[in-house]
Design a protein around this motif. Structure first.
Motif, PDB file in Angstrom:
ATOM      1  N   ARG A   1       1.070  -1.164  -0.042  1.00 20.34           N
ATOM      2  CA  ARG A   1       0.105   0.417   0.450  1.00 20.34           C
ATOM      3  C   ARG A   1       1.422   1.238  -0.096  1.00 20.34           C
ATOM      4  N   PRO A   2       1.764   1.127   0.693  1.00 22.65           N
ATOM      5  CA  PRO A   2       3.108   2.969   0.655  1.00 22.65           C
ATOM      6  C   PRO A   2       3.267   2.905  -1.383  1.00 22.65           C
ATOM      7  N   PHE A   3       3.176   2.170  -1.611  1.00 30.59           N
ATOM      8  CA  PHE A   3       3.390   3.177  -3.307  1.00 30.59           C
ATOM      9  C   PHE A   3       2.089   2.876  -4.435  1.00 30.59           C
ATOM     10  N   SER A   4       2.036   3.862  -5.077  1.00 31.72           N
ATOM     11  CA  SER A   4       0.653   3.446  -6.213  1.00 31.72           C
ATOM     12  C   SER A   4       1.306   1.924  -7.373  1.00 31.72           C
ATOM     13  N   PRO A   5       0.557   1.461  -7.093  1.00 32.18           N
ATOM     14  CA  PRO A   5       0.414   0.772  -8.798  1.00 32.18           C
ATOM     15  C   PRO A   5       1.713   1.503  -9.244  1.00 32.18           C
ATOM     16  N   LEU A   6       1.130   2.791 -10.497  1.00 36.11           N
ATOM     17  CA  LEU A   6       2.193   3.129 -11.654  1.00 36.11           C
ATOM     18  C   LEU A   6       3.585   3.224 -10.284  1.00 36.11           C
ATOM     19  N   MET A   7       3.663   3.693  -9.300  1.00 33.69           N
ATOM     20  CA  MET A   7       5.114   4.203  -8.221  1.00 33.69           C
ATOM     21  C   MET A   7       5.973   2.959  -8.722  1.00 33.69           C
ATOM     22  N   TRP A   8       5.529   1.461  -8.385  1.00 29.65           N
ATOM     23  CA  TRP A   8       5.430   0.599  -7.974  1.00 29.65           C
ATOM     24  C   TRP A   8       6.748  -0.166  -9.431  1.00 29.65           C
ATOM     25  N   THR A   9       5.292   0.378 -11.035  1.00 39.66           N
ATOM     26  CA  THR A   9       6.165  -0.638 -12.526  1.00 39.66           C
ATOM     27  C   THR A   9       7.368   0.186 -12.408  1.00 39.66           C
ATOM     28  N   VAL A  10       7.112   1.510 -12.236  1.00 42.67           N
ATOM     29  CA  VAL A  10       7.988   2.898 -13.074  1.00 42.67           C
ATOM     30  C   VAL A  10       9.243   2.712 -12.307  1.00 42.67           C
ATOM     31  N   THR A  11       9.078   1.697 -11.230  1.00 38.79           N
ATOM     32  CA  THR A  11      10.878   1.666  -9.432  1.00 38.79           C
ATOM     33  C   THR A  11      11.449   0.787 -10.414  1.00 38.79           C
ATOM     34  N   ALA A  12      10.414  -0.697 -10.721  1.00 33.68           N
ATOM     35  CA  ALA A  12      11.448  -1.765 -10.974  1.00 33.68           C
ATOM     36  C   ALA A  12      11.428  -1.543 -12.584  1.00 33.68           C
ATOM     37  N   CYS A  13      11.266  -1.219 -12.978  1.00 28.58           N
ATOM     38  CA  CYS A  13      11.651  -0.280 -14.424  1.00 28.58           C
ATOM     39  C   CYS A  13      12.714  -0.075 -14.180  1.00 28.58           C
ATOM     40  N   PHE A  14      12.811   0.752 -13.692  1.00 29.36           N
ATOM     41  CA  PHE A  14      14.666   1.265 -13.967  1.00 29.36           C
ATOM     42  C   PHE A  14      15.395   0.789 -12.736  1.00 29.36           C
ATOM     43  N   PHE A  15      14.437  -0.296 -11.720  1.00 24.77           N
ATOM     44  CA  PHE A  15      15.809  -1.397 -11.738  1.00 24.77           C
ATOM     45  C   PHE A  15      16.325  -1.849 -12.489  1.00 24.77           C
ATOM     46  N   VAL A  16      15.920  -2.208 -13.586  1.00 28.46           N
ATOM     47  CA  VAL A  16      15.890  -3.582 -14.316  1.00 28.46           C
ATOM     48  C   VAL A  16      17.222  -2.290 -15.327  1.00 28.46           C
ATOM     49  N   VAL A  17      16.254  -0.950 -15.610  1.00 31.43           N
ATOM     50  CA  VAL A  17      17.526  -0.030 -16.672  1.00 31.43           C
ATOM     51  C   VAL A  17      18.801   0.173 -16.318  1.00 31.43           C
ATOM     52  N   VAL A  18      18.589   0.585 -14.937  1.00 34.48           N
ATOM     53  CA  VAL A  18      20.123   0.368 -14.666  1.00 34.48           C
ATOM     54  C   VAL A  18      21.226   0.033 -14.168  1.00 34.48           C
ATOM     55  N   GLY A  19      20.248  -1.544 -14.381  1.00 36.85           N
ATOM     56  CA  GLY A  19      21.741  -2.895 -14.022  1.00 36.85           C
ATOM     57  C   GLY A  19      22.140  -2.689 -14.826  1.00 36.85           C
ATOM     58  N   ILE A  20      21.495  -2.296 -16.449  1.00 37.50           N
ATOM     59  CA  ILE A  20      21.687  -2.862 -18.001  1.00 37.50           C
ATOM     60  C   ILE A  20      22.671  -1.971 -18.465  1.00 37.50           C
ATOM     61  N   VAL A  21      22.412  -0.072 -17.854  1.00 37.11           N
ATOM     62  CA  VAL A  21      23.111   0.587 -18.007  1.00 37.11           C
ATOM     63  C   VAL A  21      24.811   0.197 -17.417  1.00 37.11           C
ATOM     64  N   VAL A  22      24.710  -0.196 -16.586  1.00 37.78           N
ATOM     65  CA  VAL A  22      25.959  -0.439 -15.605  1.00 37.78           C
ATOM     66  C   VAL A  22      26.404  -1.562 -16.278  1.00 37.78           C
ATOM     67  N   TRP A  23      25.826  -2.609 -16.150  1.00 37.30           N
ATOM     68  CA  TRP A  23      26.472  -3.532 -17.318  1.00 37.30           C
ATOM     69  C   TRP A  23      27.079  -3.505 -18.673  1.00 37.30           C
ATOM     70  N   ILE A  24      26.042  -2.391 -19.112  1.00 39.80           N
ATOM     71  CA  ILE A  24      26.619  -2.027 -20.512  1.00 39.80           C
ATOM     72  C   ILE A  24      28.498  -1.378 -20.897  1.00 39.80           C
ATOM     73  N   LEU A  25      27.972   0.012 -19.081  1.00 42.61           N
ATOM     74  CA  LEU A  25      29.472   0.616 -18.789  1.00 42.61           C
ATOM     75  C   LEU A  25      30.529   0.177 -18.594  1.00 42.61           C
ATOM     76  N   GLU A  26      30.761  -1.855 -17.954  1.00 45.39           N
ATOM     77  CA  GLU A  26      31.276  -2.106 -17.529  1.00 45.39           C
ATOM     78  C   GLU A  26      31.817  -3.989 -18.131  1.00 45.39           C
ATOM     79  N   HIS A  27      31.308  -4.381 -18.951  1.00 45.33           N
ATOM     80  CA  HIS A  27      31.757  -4.732 -19.631  1.00 45.33           C
ATOM     81  C   HIS A  27      32.458  -5.682 -20.358  1.00 45.33           C
ATOM     82  N   ARG A  28      33.187  -4.143 -19.964  1.00 45.99           N
ATOM     83  CA  ARG A  28      34.810  -5.135 -20.969  1.00 45.99           C
ATOM     84  C   ARG A  28      35.781  -4.644 -20.192  1.00 45.99           C
ATOM     85  N   ILE A  29      35.561  -3.820 -19.582  1.00 45.54           N
ATOM     86  CA  ILE A  29      36.804  -3.923 -18.296  1.00 45.54           C
ATOM     87  C   ILE A  29      36.926  -4.351 -16.990  1.00 45.54           C
TER      88      ILE A  29
END
Length: 938
Positions: free
Chosen positions: A583-611
């Motif tokens: 209940r603390p978060f609205s459904p839209l807040m839960w959805t956006v937060t989950a998407c950002f967890f995945v997006v940030v993980g992918i961005v960091v993987w791209i930046l760190e994969h070669r080195i």
């Protein structure tokens, strides 16, 4: 030979010149006849007679004008009689006059103007101020003085300047008086003032003292204490004498006299008893600018009269009228005009008897002379003699004088250019036009009663009647206003406020409360306010809401209580349940937060994969690394920043930048979630399916409102809610029952009422709450007739009550009765929405985007440097394929960073990926535990 030819030419030239000169002289008559028609035995007439005679002497002795032609003035007295004036005008028309100077009285002017129009003889009136004598109806009437239209504008601006709203007018009942008062009424209306009472006095000279006394007694019974006196001098002095006897020249009264008193003060020495009866009176006088010509003429005037007769403004205008006519006649002759007359064929058919109508003739070039008069542009004793488009003299102005002691003092000026001012108008003509109220100023006045304090200008009518004040006889919410059973007295919050405000007024207010309603049900407040306009009540006191429709018909005092419509609903306790953690978060807040967890993980993987070796390996392991790395930041956000600073998990600068921003976002979200969940699990939550007026409008549920209030009108007319949904409720008990029953049991879904009632209702009913915000903003005030001065004074008193705290004390006395622990709390959702965090997500998204752009630019730079120069194929398809292969190979390739590693020391921390010799999960848990327990990082 030259001399022989020259002499005939000389004789021919002088002969022609002599012939032309003689012809020009012969075209100008030796005498031009002019008539003068006014009342010779009046104060204005005596002054005007001498002034006109002196002006004729000056014109005839001046060789620069008329060039030998003399003016011949014939004077006749009209005695301000329309009949005698018409007869004398007809006698003038038998003598072939070209113009008439006069008349002096409005009655005569109206009649003579018809004759002047028919025979085309201009009238130059120096004494008629009647504003209805217009150039459209009387084209040959020319006013050479100021119109009463300007004088009444000056009076109206004085009334407005001192803050008075109404005046009483005493006037002489003829064209001069009636038309002047009509102009005053129009000018007052333009400034939201009015004539509250007016009374005419017959113009005959036989008005006795008893008649004047009866008139003034009626004036004294009226509300207004500002009296405008627009009469003849004889009547004016009689009015002042009786007013002095009746005590109407004392404190509280204001007397404004028009210019009839000014020319009397200038022309004659008034007896001391007459001046004693006029102390404190304000007088308007036509303003004559100071000039050397005026001073010289006034000195000459004293020699002529021996000081027995003073000069007034009308005498100066009479003198200038002669000069104005002389210059017009000069221009008339220069334009080839001829003084000739022709008979009127209409009059020949009417000949008979002894009237000699055929002797009257039409002035053939009268229109030419009239045009020259209106085009005049010269300076006389009275100032510029020039007419504007409506044939009025330019620069209309008046002196404002105050009668004091044996004389008077100047307190200011009025002009149609600058309004009220302390400086003479001629000094302001060169300045930019400005009629702002902030620059309108006059000197102090000594008012009747020898006081410097400005009179209030009104009192309650002294006719033995009390002020009838309507009060709603309520059946519910009697704390606000209620009738004491068994008596005619009222009590309650509204009554105490009114009584306290009246006690602060500097004067007594005689009033009585009159009940409106039967006491069994709440009366209609709309009908109660309408009763003021029909004269049933002089005011209304109670919980009267100030709304637009009511302000159109009555005036309200300053609001003494804030009000606005609110929605009241029943509420139910909201249990936590097994899924309370969501209940603390609205459904839209839960959805956006989950998407950002995945997006940030992918961005960091791209930046760190070669080195970074921890972000390499089989695809399955890399997916697990992305998810674990991203989600682990949620649980280690409070210590992960130290990990980043220790350079454990991320190697690239871009990766560390993105991760620091993301960890800040996660830290804020985590803290907000924890606080909201704590509130949900520990504080009792209230819930209602209705969250405001909008959700109530969209539903089909019935709505309750207080009987008699304006809520019904607002809901049905302004919000377009069907009247079939509206349910009238009388008492707070009806509110509670209808809300508890709900729509399913014949009740209502919500009640819409004003906040003061609702707050009192909720102070004892703890099962209901306000939802949403107020959707109207208004207040409660006391209602009075339009332009009532009592409304203004009570508003000031209410503000004083608010400032000294008495208003709050009255409120606490009647309305502080709370027994609920959550009094007046409004229902609000504890759920957190995306709107509270979108700024954080935006910052994180922008950081990720910028990091990826910089990273790919670096990859493209390396790709260009590593491209072989001899590998270019002639086939475009194969070239693009090889470039793509090299790009993907470069993206997936391992970058050599041993040089960089030799320059820094690696710090042990929680690992998100094993290196082949160490178990992945066990290593991560051990390192996180070490950091959490504060172990040293090597």
């Amino acid at each position: 030979m030259k001399t022989i030819w020259f002499l005939p030419l000389v004789f021919l030239y002088f002969g022609l010149f002599s012939f032309g000169y003689c012809k020009s002289v012969s075209a100008r008559p030796a005498v031009v006849n002019v008539g003068a028609l006014f009342t010779l035995d009046s104060t204005i007439g005596r002054v005007a007679k001498i002034a006109i005679e002196e002006a004729v002497k000056d014109v005839n002795s001046n060789s620069s004008i008329l060039h030998g032609t003399k003016l011949n003035i014939t004077m006749q007295s009209s005695n301000c009689s329309g009949f005698i004036g018409m007869v004398e005008a007809l006698r003038f028309m038998e003598t072939d006059i070209v113009a008439i100077i006069g008349p002096q009285c409005s009655t005569v002017a109206h009649i003579v103007s018809y004759v002047s129009n028919e025979l085309q003889v201009p009238l130059l009136s120096f004494g008629v101020t009647d504003p209805t004598l217009s150039s459209l109806q009387y084209p040959f009437f020319v006013r050479t003085t100021q119109s009463d239209s300007y004088q009444m504008t000056a009076v109206a601006e004085m009334v407005s300047y001192y803050g008075w709203n109404a005046v009483s007018v005493i006037f002489v009942d003829n064209e001069y008086g009636r038309n002047g008062v009509s102009a005053l009424n129009d000018k007052l209306a333009e400034r939201r003032c009015r004539i509250s009472y007016k009374s005419g006095i017959p113009p005959e000279s036989g008005v006795n003292t008893g008649y004047v006394m009866d008139l003034l007694v009626k004036v004294a019974l009226m509300e207004s204490r500002v009296i405008v006196l627009h009469v003849s001098p004889s009547l004016g002095f009689q009015v002042f004498s009786v007013a002095k006897y009746l005590g109407m020249m004392g404190n509280g009264y204001v007397w404004i006299a028009t210019d009839w008193l000014a020319y009397m003060l200038d022309s004659a020495s008034l007896p001391s008893e007459t001046l004693e009866s006029m102390q404190g009176v304000l007088v308007l006088r036509q303003h004559i600018p100071e000039s050397d010509r005026k001073k010289n003429f006034l000195s000459r005037w004293k020699n002529l009269t021996g000081g027995s007769l003073g000069m007034n403004s009308y005498g100066l205008y009479a003198y200038d009228s002669v000069w104005l006519l002389a210059h017009a006649i000069e221009s008339f002759f220069n334009q080839g005009g001829k003084i000739s007359f022709s008979n009127d064929s209409r009059l020949k058919t009417m000949e008979g008897g002894n009237l000699h109508l055929g002797a009257m003739s039409i002035f053939d070039d009268g229109m030419l002379l009239l045009g020259n008069i209106l085009q005049s542009n010269l300076v006389g004793l009275t100032g510029p003699l020039k007419f504007n488009s409506d044939r009025s003299l330019i620069h209309a102005a008046y002196d404002i004088i105050n009668v004091i002691g044996t004389g008077f003092r100047m307190i200011g000026y009025w002009s149609n250019y600058s309004g009220l001012s302390k400086e003479p108008p001629e000094t302001l003509y060169a300045q930019p036009f400005n009629r702002s109220s902030t620059i309108q100023h006059l000197h102090s006045v000594i008012w009747p009663g020898e006081t410097l304090s400005k009179p209030r200008g009104w009192v309650f009518p002294n006719n033995g009647k009390l002020l009838k004040i309507g009060v709603p006889n309520r059946a519910s919410y009697r704390e606000f206003v209620s009738k004491v059973r068994g008596s005619d007295m009222f009590q309650g919050f509204c009554i105490d406020v009114f009584t306290a405000a009246v006690n602060l007024l500097p004067y007594a207010v005689p009033y009585q409360f009159v009940a409106f309603g039967d006491g069994h049900k709440n009366p209609s407040y709309t009908q109660l306010v309408d009763s003021i306009t029909t004269g049933v009540f002089d005011a209304v006191v109670g919980d009267i809401t100030i709304v637009t429709n009511r302000t159109k018909i009555v005036d309200f005092s300053q609001p003494y209580a804030a009000s606005g419509l609110v929605v009241v609903v029943p509420f139910r306790k909201l249990n936590t349940g097994a899924w309370a953690f969501l209940r603390p978060f609205s459904p839209l807040m839960w959805t956006v937060t989950a998407c950002f967890f995945v997006v940030v993980g992918i961005v960091v993987w791209i930046l760190e994969h070669r080195i970074n070796d921890e972000f390499r390996g089989p695809p399955k392991r890399q997916v697990i690394t992305i998810l674990w790395f991203s989600l682990s930041t949620l649980f280690f956000a409070h210590i992960a920043i130290f990990v980043i600073l220790a350079e454990e998990n991320t190697v690239s600068t871009l990766g560390r930048l993105v991760l620091i921003i993301w960890l800040f976002v996660v830290l804020i979200i985590n803290s907000s979630y924890t606080a909201s969940l704590t509130s949900i699990l520990t504080v009792q939550q209230l819930y209602s399916p209705i969250n405001g007026i909008e959700s109530l409008r969209k539903s089909d549920d019935p709505i309750g409102y207080q009987e008699g209030s304006f809520a019904e009108y607002y809901l049905s007319q302004e919000l377009n809610i069907s009247k079939s949904r509206l349910v009238a409720l009388r008492t707070p008990e009806d509110y509670a029952k209808a809300l508890k029953d709900g729509p399913g049991k014949g009740g209502v879904a919500a009640v819409v009422d004003e906040r003061p009632y609702v707050e009192l209702f909720l102070s004892s009913q703890c099962s209901f709450r306000i939802v949403g915000q107020e959707f109207t903003k208004s207040g409660w005030g006391f209602a009075f007739p339009r332009d009532s001065p009592l409304a203004v004074d009570l508003s000031s008193a209410i503000l004083e009550l608010a400032e000294n705290g008495d208003l709050q004390r009255i409120h606490d006395k009647w309305l502080m009765k709370s027994s609920c622990s959550l009094e007046n709390a409004e229902l609000e959702s504890d759920r957190l929405h995306l709107s509270s965090f979108w700024g954080l997500f935006l910052i994180c998204g922008v950081a990720c985007f910028i990091a990826l752009v910089i990273y790919f630019l670096q990859i493209m730079q390396q790709l260009c440097k590593s491209a072989p120069s001899d590998s270019i194929s002639s086939e475009p398809g194969s070239t693009r394929s090889r470039r793509l292969q090299r790009f993907l190979s470069l993206m997936d390739g391992k970058e050599d960073i041993t040089k960089n590693k030799s320059k820094r020391t690696k710090v042990e921390g929680p690992s998100f990926h094993g290196d082949g010799d160490e178990d992945f999960g066990r290593s991560s848990k051990r390192r996180a535990t070490d950091l959490a327990t504060g172990s040293n990082i090597n």
